[in-house]
Design an enzyme around this catalytic site. Structure first.
Site, short mmCIF file in Angstrom:
data_model
loop_
_atom_site.label_atom_id
_atom_site.label_comp_id
_atom_site.label_asym_id
_atom_site.label_seq_id
_atom_site.Cartn_x
_atom_site.Cartn_y
_atom_site.Cartn_z
N PRO A 248 22.59 79.91 -23.15
CG PRO A 248 23.13 81.74 -24.63
CD PRO A 248 22.29 80.54 -24.45
N GLY A 250 20.74 83.02 -18.41
CA GLY A 250 19.86 84.21 -18.33
C GLY A 250 18.86 84.28 -19.60
CB THR A 254 15.81 78.81 -14.00
OG1 THR A 254 16.91 78.34 -14.56
CG2 THR A 254 15.18 78.31 -12.73
CB SER A 572 33.42 77.46 -35.32
OG SER A 572 33.63 78.13 -33.86
CE LYS A 615 30.36 80.11 -33.41
NZ LYS A 615 30.87 78.94 -34.36
P1 ADP Z 1 18.42 80.78 -17.27
O1 ADP Z 1 17.77 79.64 -16.38
O2 ADP Z 1 18.44 80.51 -18.59
O3 ADP Z 1 19.83 80.91 -16.79
P2 ADP Z 1 16.67 82.49 -16.05
O4 ADP Z 1 15.19 81.73 -16.21
O5 ADP Z 1 17.31 82.39 -14.57
O6 ADP Z 1 17.78 82.16 -16.98
O7 ADP Z 1 16.28 84.00 -16.20
C1 ADP Z 1 16.97 85.10 -15.76
C2 ADP Z 1 15.95 86.08 -15.56
O8 ADP Z 1 15.52 86.93 -16.67
C3 ADP Z 1 14.71 85.60 -14.76
O9 ADP Z 1 14.49 86.76 -13.80
C4 ADP Z 1 13.64 85.53 -15.74
O10 ADP Z 1 12.30 85.55 -15.18
C5 ADP Z 1 14.12 86.63 -16.65
N1 ADP Z 1 13.46 86.75 -18.19
C6 ADP Z 1 14.58 85.76 -18.88
N2 ADP Z 1 13.65 85.69 -20.16
C7 ADP Z 1 12.45 86.30 -20.19
C8 ADP Z 1 11.57 86.70 -20.88
N3 ADP Z 1 11.71 86.20 -22.23
N4 ADP Z 1 10.61 87.45 -20.43
C9 ADP Z 1 10.78 87.88 -19.42
N5 ADP Z 1 11.54 87.74 -18.56
C10 ADP Z 1 12.98 86.88 -18.74
#
Ligand code: ADP
Length: 667
Positions: A248, A250, A254, A572, A615
């Site tokens: 998902p 966040g 990335t 599901s 889930k």
């Molecule tokens: P995605 O690419 O999965 O949508 P992102 O990499 O953009 O998510 O992450 C969203 C934010 O949450 C970023 O600022 C990221 O640095 C932070 N973040 C996500 N997971 C962690 C983690 N395990 N530890 C520290 N920061 C995290």
């Protein structure tokens, strides 16, 4: 008039001359230089006022703007890489481990010196080849005849075998056959005299990689061997060489990609594939089209100014349906190390080597990635975070970052645990932590505004839960289940969507009519079929559920899944729909705090489903007490951490009947 023409010509010549000089001075590979020079030669014969002229000039300028030979040096220090991954991200230990393994393999493959066996009964030729190739930094072993070569092949492996074709007893052809059986990946190059070129061609038909003729030119030897070694390395690293992060939004896909770039000392770039409709967006347009442009991949390489960036291709699961052309094959050409050495962009029209790019692909739902692509990638799942994990990430990363970014470094407001939990539970509803970060940023901005406004900067401002109400307003989200009354014909289910797991309420209603099944609520095709199957199963077992035989003859049924226009699909919900229908038809109320997820077959068997962690996290966010899952998903639940399942009752079922008394009340 004549003066005018002259000026035009002069201008033309000077533009072309200038480009000629730039081409001459640029570090271009020979074949690229040839194309550029040829284009300029053609242009010098065309009138500058024509479209072809300006298209040609732009083309040469584009060629010159690409980083043909530029690379950053890789950092091959795995413990430094590990530190960077750890410093930037909380938890995710198994993901980090897999990334480090992936990097370690790449490092080993790259660091290993290719091994070459030279077989020739002519000592001078043997020594010459050995000398040339050792200088190229290969490990070189020689054999003076076929028998000696066979012995050496028994005890060690070679990436490339160069063998004389004509030798006594065991000749080059015999060696080729043996090599193909024992080490099918090694590449065999035949050494031949002009007189035996025919046999060399024959050898290539039998699987030899190439041949060189004696007396050989040094450059030919070097380039044929380099090509063979490269092909060999590509074959070794082809499998699972591309990382694919799924999960998902966040959840850190990335930012982990960025950390990999930093850890390996490479630049980072990113392209979104979502919504791409045309192959030309990947591969570019042919230059014959007016306004033709290169594809996004080449364009991104140009922007990143190096041949070896970490390039993230986002949303590979959102490409496909209305795509003109074959998206999977276009992407395979980009991602597959066997093909991407000579990637063809239609605009550029010169093979471009993408093999140094480290691709990372991302997707929300792994099942939605086209099969041929998924097979080629090493899929790593990023699941959603638990409340505990969100808390730790907020404390360790999000609050410090937002305090800094909102200008509060000198004042550092303190967010208590209670406050953060309030933001997590009442102001966000998500698998990842994007919204959480946004809300923390909101709070920090409001504090900054207050400080500036009142000119009173508290150095130890504590953000209390009450302050959150003031800053963020009343709570936005509730535990959806808590306080829900039990109802007839409504069942709680769990599904996986683009943004993580979610709970759904399946509603069923009956009315006078004739055998119709109405389905509403943004249901996808698979979910519609599940509803049909659920109904057929119930109709074929009316006595089991105490439903009158003629009920279906004069009733219509309506199944609805509310909760906005979020598209829902997947198998599901089958079990949930069936239970909602049974509740309706047997007039038994359902317990709303019991959520069910499982695929239902026509015979009533419950099949396993995907996205279990998502889930379960969604069930907890919504306040569900009991989760019913397919028996075959027990292993997935066993693999989850204690913090994920804590406080939830989880029941496994093999058949639909086993769920009935757990969900339906008996009064
Ligand atoms: P995605 O690419 O999965 O949508 P992102 O990499 O953009 O998510 O992450 C969203 C934010 O949450 C970023 O600022 C990221 O640095 C932070 N973040 C996500 N997971 C962690 C983690 N395990 N530890 C520290 N920061 C995290």
């Amino acid at each position: 008039m004549s003066f005018f023409r002259k000026t035009e010509e002069t201008l033309q010549n000077s533009a072309i001359d200038e480009l000629r000089q730039t081409v001459a001075a640029a570090a271009l590979p020979a074949h690229v230089r040839q194309v550029a020079e040829k284009e300029l030669a053609t242009l010098s014969k065309i009138a500058p006022a024509t479209a072809e002229y300006s298209i040609g000039l732009t083309y040469v300028e584009y060629i010159l703007s690409l980083p043909w030979n530029k690379k950053t040096d890789d950092n091959l220090d795995i413990s430094k890489a590990e530190n960077i991954l750890n410093e930037r991200h909380y938890g995710l230990s198994s993901i980090k481990e897999r990334i480090l393994e992936h990097l370690a393999v790449k490092i080993l493959i790259r660091e290993r010196k290719p091994r070459i066996l030279i077989v020739d009964d002519e000592e001078i030729a043997r020594k010459n080849l050995e000398h040339i190739l050792k200088k190229e930094n290969y490990v070189v072993v020689t054999a003076a005849n076929g028998i000696e070569a066979l012995e050496k092949m028994e005890t060690s492996e070679f990436d490339v075998i160069m063998t004389d074709l004509r030798m006594e007893k065991v000749n080059g052809m015999d060696l080729l056959e043996k090599a193909k059986i024992r080490h099918p990946d090694s590449r065999v190059i035949m050494i031949t005299a002009y007189a035996t070129v025919d046999s060399a061609v024959e050898a290539m038909k039998k699987g030899a990689f190439h041949y060189i003729t004696k007396p050989f030119k040094l450059d030919d030897v070097r380039s044929v061997v380099r090509e063979a070694v490269d092909k060999m390395l590509a074959t070794i690293s082809a499998k699972g060489s591309v990382l694919c992060f799924t999960g998902p939004p966040g959840t850190g896909k990335t930012s982990l990609g960025r950390a990999i770039a930093e850890a390996t000392g490479r630049t980072f770039s990113r392209i979104s594939l979502g919504g791409m409709k045309d192959e030309a967006e990947i591969r570019g347009h042919r230059r014959t089209y007016a306004g033709a442009m290169p594809g996004r991949i080449i364009e991104e390489i140009r922007r990143s100014k190096v041949m070896n960036p970490v390039m993230m291709l986002d949303e590979v699961d959102k490409i496909g349906l209305d795509f003109k052309g074959d998206s999977a094959s276009a992407l395979l050409e980009v991602l597959d190390p066997e093909q991407n050495r000579a990637f063809m962009d239609h605009y550029l029209d010169i093979p471009f080597d993408l093999s140094n790019v480290m691709f990372i692909v991302t997707a929300n739902i792994p099942e939605n990635i086209q099969e041929p692509l998924r097979d080629r990638m090493e899929v790593i799942e990023f699941a959603g975070y638990t409340e505990d994990e969100k808390m730790k990430i907020a404390q360790g990363f999000l609050v410090p970052r937002q305090t800094r970014e909102q200008g509060l470094s000198d004042y550092k407001p303190a967010f208590t645990e209670e406050t953060l939990l309030k933001i997590i539970q009442e102001h966000t509803r998500e698998a990842g932590i994007r919204e959480l970060e946004r809300q923390i940023a909101n709070v920090c901005r409001k504090i900054a505004a207050e400080f500036v406004h009142s000119r009173e900067k508290a150095s130890h401002f504590v953000v209390t839960p009450q302050a959150i109400e003031k800053f963020l307003g009343p709570r936005k989200y509730y535990f959806e289940i808590t306080g829900e009354e039990s109802k007839i014909g409504v069942t709680t289910g769990l599904v996986r969507t683009e943004v993580g797991g979610d709970i759904i309420f399946v509603e069923a209603a009956k009315m006078k009519g004739g055998k119709e099944l109405i389905l509403t609520g943004s249901l996808g095709n698979v979910m519609r079929e599940s509803a049909q199957a659920a109904l057929s199963y119930i109709r074929s077992n009316v006595s089991l559920f105490h439903i009158p035989y003629d009920f279906f003859d004069n009733h219509d049924l309506h199944v609805h899944v509310p909760a906005g226009a979020i598209p829902k699909d997947g198998p599901s919900a089958g079990a949930t729909i069936a239970i909602a229908l049974i509740s309706l038809l047997s007039e038994r109320r359902t317990k709303m705090d019991v959520a069910i997820s499982g695929e239902l077959t026509l015979s009533g068997t419950i099949l396993p489903v995907g996205g279990i962690r998502e889930k379960i996290l969604a069930a907890r966010r919504a306040g569900v007490k009991t989760v019913i899952l397919p028996l075959k998903n027990r292993i997935d639940v066993d693999n989850l951490g204690d913090d994920v399942v804590r406080g939830l009752e989880i029941i496994f079922i093999g058949r639909l009947e086993d769920a009935i008394d757990r969900v339906l009340l008996s009064d």
